[in-house]
Scaffold this active site. Structure first.
Site, PDB file in Angstrom:
ATOM      1  N   SER A  37       0.798  -1.223   0.000  1.00 56.07           N
ATOM      2  CA  SER A  37       0.000   0.000   0.000  1.00 56.07           C
ATOM      3  C   SER A  37       0.833   1.278   0.000  1.00 56.07           C
ATOM      4  O   SER A  37       0.322   2.354  -0.308  1.00 56.07           O
ATOM      5  CB  SER A  37      -0.944   0.019   1.199  1.00 56.07           C
ATOM      6  OG  SER A  37      -0.233   0.144   2.407  1.00 56.07           O
TER       7      SER A  37
ATOM      8  N   LYS B 213       0.776   4.525   6.980  1.00 51.03           N
ATOM      9  CA  LYS B 213       0.298   5.374   5.889  1.00 51.03           C
ATOM     10  C   LYS B 213       0.985   6.735   6.007  1.00 51.03           C
ATOM     11  O   LYS B 213       1.773   6.992   6.910  1.00 51.03           O
ATOM     12  CB  LYS B 213      -1.222   5.567   5.950  1.00 51.03           C
ATOM     13  CG  LYS B 213      -2.044   4.291   6.000  1.00 51.03           C
ATOM     14  CD  LYS B 213      -2.023   3.518   4.707  1.00 51.03           C
ATOM     15  CE  LYS B 213      -2.859   2.239   4.825  1.00 51.03           C
ATOM     16  NZ  LYS B 213      -2.728   1.383   3.624  1.00 51.03           N
TER      17      LYS B 213
END
Length: 278
Positions: A42, A119
């Site tokens: 990701s 993230k």
């Protein structure tokens, strides 16, 4: 008799040594640095599957999320930070706290599952965030994007979970060249980083999200292959991340392995050792 006493004393000393070693390791992991292994794609191409790093817990101060967790489903171990420090949860504050900056790469506890995610901080409290045709808009203004060529990798199972990469050039067989479009995104505070594009999909066009006070909006750099704040928690996504759920900041890759195990030395990515995370 003396031999028995000596043997008994040796066992006690060994137990004490192990106990103190575990105690020191626990304190170190709670207060200073937490090891983190990148399990998914990701955050490509900033972080690759198999990158190993230490998360700086001193960067933003301490909360319940600073307590260590241990998840080993194979042997039935599932200890979450809230199991140890849950009494500190709920007030959304931190001890010696400082706010993350836009563009920081952070590890945080998923607000629902409690699992560790990594993230990039995109939206700050009070801001509006929206994706329009794959372009990030902050407070209604598009961020600067410049072409950065392509990101290429071999189409093959990656990491211990044997995850296959998604490719912009369609389904690619094992050993083929998997290509993703790459752009450099420059955030309003001047932080620049690469983002990848695979296809036009729902996450490229979102509603306008207003980040609540005390929360942050997180996104992965591999935009079309990231479960992040673009999907609300009620829909199974990450949603907004409370300040207290942040574990720390990732600053440097210490080690990297492209194989299914770090013991497979022939799969080590020596060019990524000690690489700065930007």
């Amino acid at each position: 008799m003396a031999s028995t006493k000596k043997a008994g004393g040796g066992i006690v000393e060994t137990i004490k040594t192990i106990f103190y070693a575990l105690l020191i390791a626990g304190v170190f992991r709670t207060l200073f640095f937490q090891p983190f292994w990148i399990p998914s794609g990701s955050m490509k191409d900033t972080l690759l599957i198999g990158d190993f790093l230490f998360v700086n817990k001193m960067a933003y101060g301490y909360s319940y999320a600073s307590c260590p967790s241990l998840y080993l489903p194979g042997i039935g171990i599932d200890i979450d930070a809230s199991d140890i420090c849950g009494f500190l949860d709920g007030d959304n504050t931190r001890l010696f706290g400082s706010a993350p900056e836009r563009g920081d790469v952070v590890v945080f506890r998923h607000p629902v599952t409690g699992r560790d995610f990594i993230k990039r901080v995109i939206g700050l409290p009070g801001e509006t965030i929206q994706m329009r045709e794959g372009v990030l808009h902050i407070d209604g203004e598009p961020v600067e994007l410049t072409d950065a060529g392509t990101f290429e990798e071999t189409a093959e199972p990656q990491g211990p979970q044997r995850l296959r990469p998604r490719c912009a050039n369609g389904p690619v067989g094992d050993g083929g060249l998997c290509v993703k479009e790459r752009q450099t995104e420059t955030l309003p505070n001047g932080v620049s980083h690469d983002v990848l594009n695979i296809a036009n999909q729902g996450s490229d066009n979102t509603p306008v999200y207003t980040v609540p006070e005390g929360n942050y909006f997180m996104m992965g750099d591999n935009r079309d292959n990231s479960s992040d704040s673009r999907v609300p928690q009620v829909a199974g996504g990450v949603g907004f991340v409370p300040y207290e759920n942040i574990v720390g900041r990732a600053t440097r890759v210490m080690f990297s392995s492209a194989g299914s195990s770090m013991l497979f030395f022939w799969t080590w990515r020596s060019d990524r050792f000690f690489e700065k995370i930007e």
